[in-house]
Design a protein around this motif. Sequence first.
Motif, short mmCIF file in Angstrom:
data_model
loop_
_atom_site.label_atom_id
_atom_site.label_comp_id
_atom_site.label_asym_id
_atom_site.label_seq_id
_atom_site.Cartn_x
_atom_site.Cartn_y
_atom_site.Cartn_z
N LEU A 1 6.94 22.73 -13.37
CA LEU A 1 8.69 22.66 -13.19
C LEU A 1 9.50 23.00 -13.79
CD1 LEU A 1 8.32 18.90 -12.61
CD2 LEU A 1 8.29 20.18 -10.84
N PHE A 2 8.31 23.97 -15.15
CA PHE A 2 9.20 24.67 -16.11
C PHE A 2 8.97 25.78 -16.25
CE2 PHE A 2 8.77 20.95 -18.92
CZ PHE A 2 9.49 19.91 -18.18
N ASP A 3 8.34 26.42 -15.07
CA ASP A 3 8.46 27.64 -13.67
C ASP A 3 9.75 28.78 -13.53
OD1 ASP A 3 6.42 29.08 -15.13
OD2 ASP A 3 5.02 27.60 -13.76
N GLY A 4 10.45 29.11 -13.22
CA GLY A 4 10.87 30.19 -12.67
C GLY A 4 10.32 30.80 -11.42
N GLY A 5 11.49 31.88 -10.38
CA GLY A 5 10.47 32.26 -9.81
C GLY A 5 11.64 32.46 -8.96
N TYR A 6 11.14 32.76 -6.83
CA TYR A 6 11.76 32.59 -5.85
C TYR A 6 11.09 32.08 -4.52
CZ TYR A 6 14.01 36.70 -7.33
OH TYR A 6 14.96 38.16 -8.35
N THR A 7 11.35 31.24 -4.00
CA THR A 7 11.49 30.44 -3.01
C THR A 7 11.37 31.42 -2.12
OG1 THR A 7 13.86 29.96 -2.01
CG2 THR A 7 12.09 28.27 -3.86
N PHE A 8 10.24 31.50 -0.41
CA PHE A 8 10.95 32.56 0.65
C PHE A 8 12.06 33.12 0.42
CE2 PHE A 8 6.60 30.39 1.33
CZ PHE A 8 5.51 31.53 1.42
N ALA A 9 12.95 31.79 1.12
CA ALA A 9 14.23 32.15 1.21
C ALA A 9 15.31 33.28 0.73
CB ALA A 9 15.58 30.48 1.37
N SER A 10 15.06 32.31 -0.91
CA SER A 10 15.90 33.41 -2.01
C SER A 10 15.25 34.63 -2.37
CB SER A 10 15.96 32.72 -3.60
OG SER A 10 14.49 32.01 -3.83
N LYS A 11 14.11 35.00 -1.95
CA LYS A 11 13.63 35.95 -2.33
C LYS A 11 13.70 37.02 -1.19
CE LYS A 11 10.50 39.20 -4.35
NZ LYS A 11 10.27 39.90 -5.46
N ILE A 12 13.69 36.52 0.26
CA ILE A 12 14.82 36.79 1.13
C ILE A 12 15.70 37.59 0.66
CG2 ILE A 12 14.81 36.96 3.77
CD1 ILE A 12 12.67 35.52 3.89
N ALA A 13 16.81 36.51 1.14
CA ALA A 13 18.32 35.90 0.55
C ALA A 13 18.26 37.65 -0.71
CB ALA A 13 18.85 35.07 -0.12
N SER A 14 18.12 37.91 -1.74
CA SER A 14 17.97 38.50 -3.02
C SER A 14 17.64 39.96 -2.15
CB SER A 14 17.02 38.24 -4.60
OG SER A 14 15.97 38.73 -3.84
N ALA A 15 16.62 40.27 -1.44
CA ALA A 15 16.45 41.93 -1.43
C ALA A 15 17.67 41.94 -0.02
CB ALA A 15 15.27 42.04 -0.81
N ALA A 16 18.36 41.41 0.61
CA ALA A 16 18.36 41.74 2.10
C ALA A 16 19.58 43.31 2.13
CB ALA A 16 19.77 39.84 2.37
#
Length: 325
Positions: free
Chosen positions: A270-285
Amino acid sequence: MPTDPKNTDPAPTGIRRGQGETAEKLFSWAATAAGATIVAAIALIALFLLVRAVPSLRVDEVNFFTSAEFVTTNADHLRFGIRDLLMVTVLSSLFALIIAVPIGVGIALFLTQYAPKQLAKPFAMLVDLLAAVPSIVFGLWGLLVLAPKIAPVQEFLNGKMGWFFLFSDGNVSLAGGGTIFTAGIVLAVMILPIITSVSREVFSLTPRAHIEAAQALGATKWEVVRMTVLPYGRSGVIAGSMLGLGRALGETIAVLLVLRTATVPGGWSLFDGGYTFASKIASAASEFSAPLPTGAYIAAGFVLFALTFIVNALARLAAGGRVNG
């Protein structure tokens, strides 16, 4: 003047019956068309995503399901996989569900069984208003307010329960607080109104005769809730929980803001970071210019679409089984 029975004309009754049958058929066709429209829309969305994703999947140089890489800067050498995206999405959403369901059910029971009517209505409206708060507001709250405050809690859990994989060391600094742990709490607050609203409506429909029968047997208030209200509303709680899970799986802006220190996760912590599917797509839109790199993100979106569809289908089966049981 009395009417002669011999002169009674049955034609008007026949006409009305014929008109009623015609209206019934028209209504049936309209309802069927409405239902078919939804099914067709879902099928077309899935088809669109699949068609746009296949060319990119064919040139992917790593395993789409097991790779942690997601590099699309070079269209001639695409290397993208969903392993970490799936892990962050599932972990943050399930953590949010674990937090939100007990609280939501507790609030629903309080509003329907314990709170006086003068308090229940405004309190319910206050909870429902949470659903109207924009996602970006939740994201800013999680980033600027919650994350710094929750950091000591994360450090404590990591220090005392680091032997458990969910609380083991992650790949992001605990001092910043921008972790899956924080994102899960933000998501829990966001899905709380959905779970509470659905549970409250189902609990309020518990047959009065069942409650009175339990009271007649000398049951306490909690025993009445446990024997009548909770069993009757179990399917509604499941349905509301799955609706909330669907919202959590697809949440974008709030998660993107909270997990700002995104790194490649090292494991199911739970102390990791990263991207979810949705946030990854939004970050590269803003970079969706070339077909093949764009198709890589569409492929990730298709997995999210399928995951949400499967979750809701399983929820329907579970709720149906509870009702039939």
